[in-house]
Design a protein around this motif. Structure first.
Motif, PDB file in Angstrom:
ATOM      1  N   THR A 106       0.834  -1.197   0.000  1.00 12.37           N
ATOM      2  CA  THR A 106       0.000   0.000   0.000  1.00 12.37           C
ATOM      3  C   THR A 106       0.874   1.254   0.000  1.00 12.37           C
ATOM      4  O   THR A 106       0.630   2.205  -0.741  1.00 12.37           O
ATOM      5  CB  THR A 106      -0.907   0.005   1.248  1.00 12.37           C
ATOM      6  OG1 THR A 106      -1.642  -1.215   1.280  1.00 12.37           O
ATOM      7  CG2 THR A 106      -1.874   1.176   1.208  1.00 12.37           C
ATOM      8  N   LEU A 107       1.898   1.220   0.831  1.00 11.85           N
ATOM      9  CA  LEU A 107       2.835   2.347   0.866  1.00 11.85           C
ATOM     10  C   LEU A 107       3.453   2.541  -0.514  1.00 11.85           C
ATOM     11  O   LEU A 107       3.583   3.672  -1.005  1.00 11.85           O
ATOM     12  CB  LEU A 107       3.920   2.083   1.918  1.00 11.85           C
ATOM     13  CG  LEU A 107       5.000   3.153   2.080  1.00 11.85           C
ATOM     14  CD1 LEU A 107       4.393   4.520   2.367  1.00 11.85           C
ATOM     15  CD2 LEU A 107       5.970   2.770   3.197  1.00 11.85           C
TER      16      LEU A 107
ATOM     17  N   PRO B  90      -2.747   1.026 -15.868  1.00 11.50           N
ATOM     18  CA  PRO B  90      -3.628   2.077 -16.360  1.00 11.50           C
ATOM     19  C   PRO B  90      -4.751   2.296 -15.351  1.00 11.50           C
ATOM     20  O   PRO B  90      -5.442   1.341 -14.993  1.00 11.50           O
ATOM     21  CB  PRO B  90      -4.161   1.538 -17.687  1.00 11.50           C
ATOM     22  CG  PRO B  90      -3.871   0.075 -17.691  1.00 11.50           C
ATOM     23  CD  PRO B  90      -2.952  -0.258 -16.559  1.00 11.50           C
ATOM     24  N   LEU B  91      -4.907   3.511 -14.914  1.00  9.34           N
ATOM     25  CA  LEU B  91      -5.948   3.802 -13.930  1.00  9.34           C
ATOM     26  C   LEU B  91      -7.318   3.905 -14.587  1.00  9.34           C
ATOM     27  O   LEU B  91      -8.334   4.030 -13.924  1.00  9.34           O
ATOM     28  CB  LEU B  91      -5.610   5.079 -13.157  1.00  9.34           C
ATOM     29  CG  LEU B  91      -4.960   4.832 -11.800  1.00  9.34           C
ATOM     30  CD1 LEU B  91      -4.503   3.386 -11.642  1.00  9.34           C
ATOM     31  CD2 LEU B  91      -3.772   5.729 -11.576  1.00  9.34           C
ATOM     32  N   GLN B  97      -7.051   8.500  -8.358  1.00 10.14           N
ATOM     33  CA  GLN B  97      -5.679   8.720  -8.766  1.00 10.14           C
ATOM     34  C   GLN B  97      -4.674   7.758  -8.133  1.00 10.14           C
ATOM     35  O   GLN B  97      -3.486   7.957  -8.234  1.00 10.14           O
ATOM     36  CB  GLN B  97      -5.256  10.141  -8.377  1.00 10.14           C
ATOM     37  CG  GLN B  97      -6.131  11.226  -8.969  1.00 10.14           C
ATOM     38  CD  GLN B  97      -5.997  11.318 -10.468  1.00 10.14           C
ATOM     39  OE1 GLN B  97      -6.650  10.602 -11.218  1.00 10.14           O
ATOM     40  NE2 GLN B  97      -5.119  12.182 -10.905  1.00 10.14           N
ATOM     41  N   SER B  98      -5.180   6.767  -7.465  1.00 11.53           N
ATOM     42  CA  SER B  98      -4.246   5.999  -6.660  1.00 11.53           C
ATOM     43  C   SER B  98      -4.203   4.520  -7.023  1.00 11.53           C
ATOM     44  O   SER B  98      -5.206   3.919  -7.376  1.00 11.53           O
ATOM     45  CB  SER B  98      -4.643   6.159  -5.196  1.00 11.53           C
ATOM     46  OG  SER B  98      -3.714   5.520  -4.381  1.00 11.53           O
ATOM     47  N   ILE B  99      -3.019   3.956  -6.965  1.00  7.23           N
ATOM     48  CA  ILE B  99      -2.881   2.524  -7.174  1.00  7.23           C
ATOM     49  C   ILE B  99      -3.200   1.843  -5.863  1.00  7.23           C
ATOM     50  O   ILE B  99      -2.419   1.865  -4.944  1.00  7.23           O
ATOM     51  CB  ILE B  99      -1.439   2.142  -7.545  1.00  7.23           C
ATOM     52  CG1 ILE B  99      -0.979   2.916  -8.772  1.00  7.23           C
ATOM     53  CG2 ILE B  99      -1.333   0.647  -7.784  1.00  7.23           C
ATOM     54  CD1 ILE B  99       0.471   2.660  -9.117  1.00  7.23           C
ATOM     55  N   SER B 100      -4.354   1.251  -5.755  1.00  4.11           N
ATOM     56  CA  SER B 100      -4.670   0.682  -4.452  1.00  4.11           C
ATOM     57  C   SER B 100      -5.421  -0.634  -4.534  1.00  4.11           C
ATOM     58  O   SER B 100      -5.664  -1.258  -3.524  1.00  4.11           O
ATOM     59  CB  SER B 100      -5.476   1.680  -3.626  1.00  4.11           C
ATOM     60  OG  SER B 100      -6.595   2.088  -4.365  1.00  4.11           O
ATOM     61  N   ASP B 101      -5.744  -1.072  -5.728  1.00  3.36           N
ATOM     62  CA  ASP B 101      -6.421  -2.346  -5.836  1.00  3.36           C
ATOM     63  C   ASP B 101      -5.516  -3.451  -5.291  1.00  3.36           C
ATOM     64  O   ASP B 101      -4.412  -3.664  -5.782  1.00  3.36           O
ATOM     65  CB  ASP B 101      -6.729  -2.602  -7.319  1.00  3.36           C
ATOM     66  CG  ASP B 101      -7.542  -3.868  -7.498  1.00  3.36           C
ATOM     67  OD1 ASP B 101      -7.102  -4.921  -7.005  1.00  3.36           O
ATOM     68  OD2 ASP B 101      -8.595  -3.805  -8.129  1.00  3.36           O
TER      69      ASP B 101
END
Lengths: 355, 355
Positions: A106-107, B90-91, B97-101
Motif C-alpha cells: 500500500t505504501l 492504467p488507472l 488517482q491511486s494505485i490501491s487495488d
DNA sequence: TTGAAAGCGCTAACAC
DNA sequence: GTGTTAGCGCTTTCAA
C-alpha cells in the motif's frame, strides 16, 4: 546520391499520414527531415525558449507525425539527471522471497502516486540482504537513479546508515532511533504499541499477549511500547512471535492459545493481518470478541474496517508518510538536509475492544 | 605532480582501506589505477572469458576496493539493452488517482519477484489514459525498457492493440477476447462468473445479484458468466454497479439492499474486497450468512480465508499468472511470438455458501 | 536564433 | 589477451 531505393515502395502507399515513409528514430533523423540541426530539434522538443516559436511548433508537429520519442538513455546519460527514483524493499529477516506485505504494498502504491506527481519514474527493486551493504549500493551506485527510497529497515539499519554516510539522496520508511544517520520517516511505533496496550488495559484486559516477530526494529518498538504500558499497570505481557515466513499464521496462533494454563484476554497485534488471523482463531476456539478476549491491530489498512467485528487498531498515516518521504527526498536531491520524522499514530476504536 | 593538496587530509587517516585516496568514478579511472585499458576493465567486470583470469581477479578486487560501479546509463545506451521491464497500471475508468487495488498490488509483487529472478529491473508507471495511446507509447518508445507489462486492460483494450501492432515485447494481464492482437494472460473471467453463480444456484439461491462495476472488460465478463448461468437456470440476476472511486462501498451496497421489494439471497461479487464489504452490510442489516444470503467473492486473496465466515470465492492464479507473463515477455523480447492464455479459475468453497 | 563540435561513460569491433 | 578506435543518441557550450 540521395535516392535511396528502399523509399520508393513505401511512397506508393500514398497519403496515409499514419505510416510515414521514412523512419525517424533519432534526433538526427528528425533534424534531417525538418531541415535543421540536431541541436535545434533537441531545444525545440525540450520546449526551450531560445528557439523560434514557429520552428519549435513545426518540429513538434513533425515529431508527433513520425511518432518520434527521444531515447531516454542517451538523454539521461548526457544530462546526468535520470528522473528516476529507486524504491527498494529489503526482504531482510523475513526469509520469504516474495513482496507480499500488504502494508508495504500500500505504501508503495502511494509512493508511486507521489513520485508520478513530481515527475519521477519509479524503479522497484526487491533486495535480499546478505550481511553486506551490496544490496543497497547496487542501487545507489548504479547511476540509474537520482535518489533512493527504502521501504522498511528490517534489521538493516546499521547497513543503511553506512551507505547513507556517503549517499545523501536517501530516505527510509521505518523507526527513528537515537543517533541514526539516515533520514527516516515513519510512525512512532513505541507510542503505537503503548496506545494499544493502554487501551486494552483501560478496557479491562488483565492477561496480555503481544503477537508478532520482533526481529525487525519497527515491530520490536511496538512490543516495547506495549511492554512499558503493561509494566506501568503492573500486568504481565506474553510475547508470541509469529513467523510470517514458514507457515500459515493461524496454526501458530492456535498453538499459542492452546497453552494449558494461560487464557489471554487482551491481544496487541503487530499488524492488522495478524489481528485478523487472531480473530479467526478466537472465533474457532469459541472465545467471544470483545467479551472474552479483546484485540487491537496495527496499520489500519482498509481491511480493518471490514473484519467481524470491525477491528480496533492503531492507524499509521500511509499517504501522509509517502508524501513526506518524497518531499524529503526531493529536498535531499537538491542538496538540502532533512530531519527524520516519527509521526504519532492514532488509536481507532472499533468493535474488537470494549471501548 | 601527483600531490593534490586535497588528498593529504585523507592520507593522514592512515591505512584505512575503506577510504581510498583517489576517486575512481569511471572505467577509465579504474583502468588508470590498474594500469590497463578501459576495454580490459570493461571485459573483466563483465566477467567475460576472453580476459586473463589473473588480471580479471585483480581488477575486480580493485573495483571493490574503490567501491566502483559502472554507470548503467552509459552501459545501457551503448549495449542497447536496458535490463529493465516497464510495468504499467492504467488507472483507466477508475478515476481515482491511486494505485490501491489489492489484487493488482499483489500481482505487482509477484511480477517483481519473477522479474528479479530473471535479472530484470522493474520500472513502475502509473498511467492515466486520456483517449490516446500516449500513456503507453511514452513507455514503449522511451528507450528505457526492453519490454512492457500492462497490469489490467481496463477499458483500453483497443488502444493497447494499436500499440502492440508496432511493439512486440508487450504482455498484458487481462481478459482475452476474440481477435485481440496483444498477448494477454489472465483468468477466464466468464467461466469464473459462471462458476460462482452456478454454485450459488446449486446451493439454493433464487434471487441473485451481481455486485461490481462492469466498465472494465474483466468484470464485465464475470458478469456475463454469472448472467448466463442465471439464465440457464431460469433465474433473474440483478446488477448492482459498485463505484470504487467516489465513496466507500459499504453505503452503496447498503442502499442497494434497502430496495423495498427485493431480498437477494445470492451475491456474486466482482472481487473479494466487495464481498467483504457485502458480508459486513449483510451482518449489519441482520441477515445471516450463509443461511439467509450466500456470498461468493473473486480473486482468493489471503484475506478471503480470514473473513467471518471464511469467504467462498473464485480463485485466480496470481503467482502462476505472473510467471507466465514474464516467460512470455522474455520470449517476445527474443523475437518469438506467444499465445494468449486464459487460465481456468477454480471455485474455493468456504463458509459463505451452503456448499 | 541556429549550427557545429565536443563529449556523457561505456562496449564492441578490430587490430596487434 | 589486451589496446585502440568508434560510436550508442542526446545535450550543451561556443561561435556565428
Amino acid at each position: 546520391m540521395e535516392t535511396g531505393a528502399g523509399d520508393s515502395n513505401e511512397v506508393i502507399g500514398g497519403t496515409d499520414a499514419s505510416t510515414p515513409a521514412v523512419e525517424v528514430r533519432t534526433l538526427a533523423d528528425l533534424a534531417r527531415v525538418a531541415g535543421v540541426s540536431a541541436g535545434t530539434v533537441s531545444r525545440a522538443l525540450a520546449g526551450k525558449a531560445l528557439v523560434n516559436a514557429e520552428t519549435r511548433e513545426r518540429i513538434q508537429t513533425l515529431a508527433r507525425h513520425y511518432g518520434f520519442r527521444p531515447n531516454q538513455m542517451a538523454s539521461k546519460l548526457r544530462s546526468r539527471r535520470t528522473g528516476v527514483i529507486g524504491v527498494v524493499i529489503p526482504l531482510g529477516h523475513e526469509k520469504r522471497q516474495s513482496i507480499s506485505d500488504p502494508f508495504f504494498l500500500t505504501l508503495l502504491g502511494h509512493l508511486a502516486d507521489q513520485l508520478t506527481e513530481s515527475g519521477y519514474d519509479l524503479m522497484l527493486s526487491r533486495a535480499i540482504p546478505d550481511g553486506t551493504s551490496d544490496w543497497l549500493e547496487r542501487i545507489t551506485g548504479s547511476g540509474m537513479v537520482d535518489g533512493v527510497l527504502v521501504i522498511g529497515q528490517s534489521d538493516q539499519s546499521g547497513i543503511i546508515d553506512q551507505v547513507a554516510a556517503n549517499y545523501r539522496p536517501l530516505v527510509v520508511w521505518g523507526n527513528y532511533r537515537e543517533g541514526q544517520v539516515h533520514c527516516v520517516v515513519g510512525t512512532d511505533n513505541e507510542m503505537g504499541g503503548r496506545l494499544a496496550a493502554e487501551h486494552l488495559i483501560a478496557s479491562g484486559a488483565k492477561r496480555l499477549a503481544f503477537l508478532g516477530d520482533t526481529t525487525g526494529i519497527e515491530i520490536d518498538m511496538r512490543h516495547r511500547g506495549a511492554a512499558s504500558a503493561a509494566k506501568a499497570a503492573g500486568l504481565p505481557l506474553a510475547h508470541i512471535p509469529i513467523n510470517l515466513a514458514t507457515t500459515e499464521m493461524g496454526p501458530q496462533i492456535k498453538a499459542a492459545l492452546a497453552m494449558p494454563d494461560i487464557d489471554y484476554d487482551g491481544f496487541v497485534c503487530a499488524s492488522d493481518l495478524i489481528a485478523m488471523s487472531a480473530l479467526r482463531v478466537l472465533y474457532e476456539t469459541g472465545r467471544a470478541v470483545p467479551d472474552d478476549a479483546q484485540v487491537v491491530g496495527f496499520d489500519d489498512l482498509p481491511m480493518a474496517a471490514q473484519t467481524m467485528p470491525p477491528l480496533t487498531t492503531i492507524r499509521q498515516e500511509i499517504a501522509g508518510g509517502a508524501r513526506v518521504m518524497v518531499e524529503n527526498l526531493k529536498a535531499r536531491i537538491e542538496g538540502e538536509s532533512t530531519d527524520s520524522l516519527a509521526m504519532p499514530p492514532s488509536l481507532i476504536v472499533r468493535r474488537t475492544t470494549r471501548a
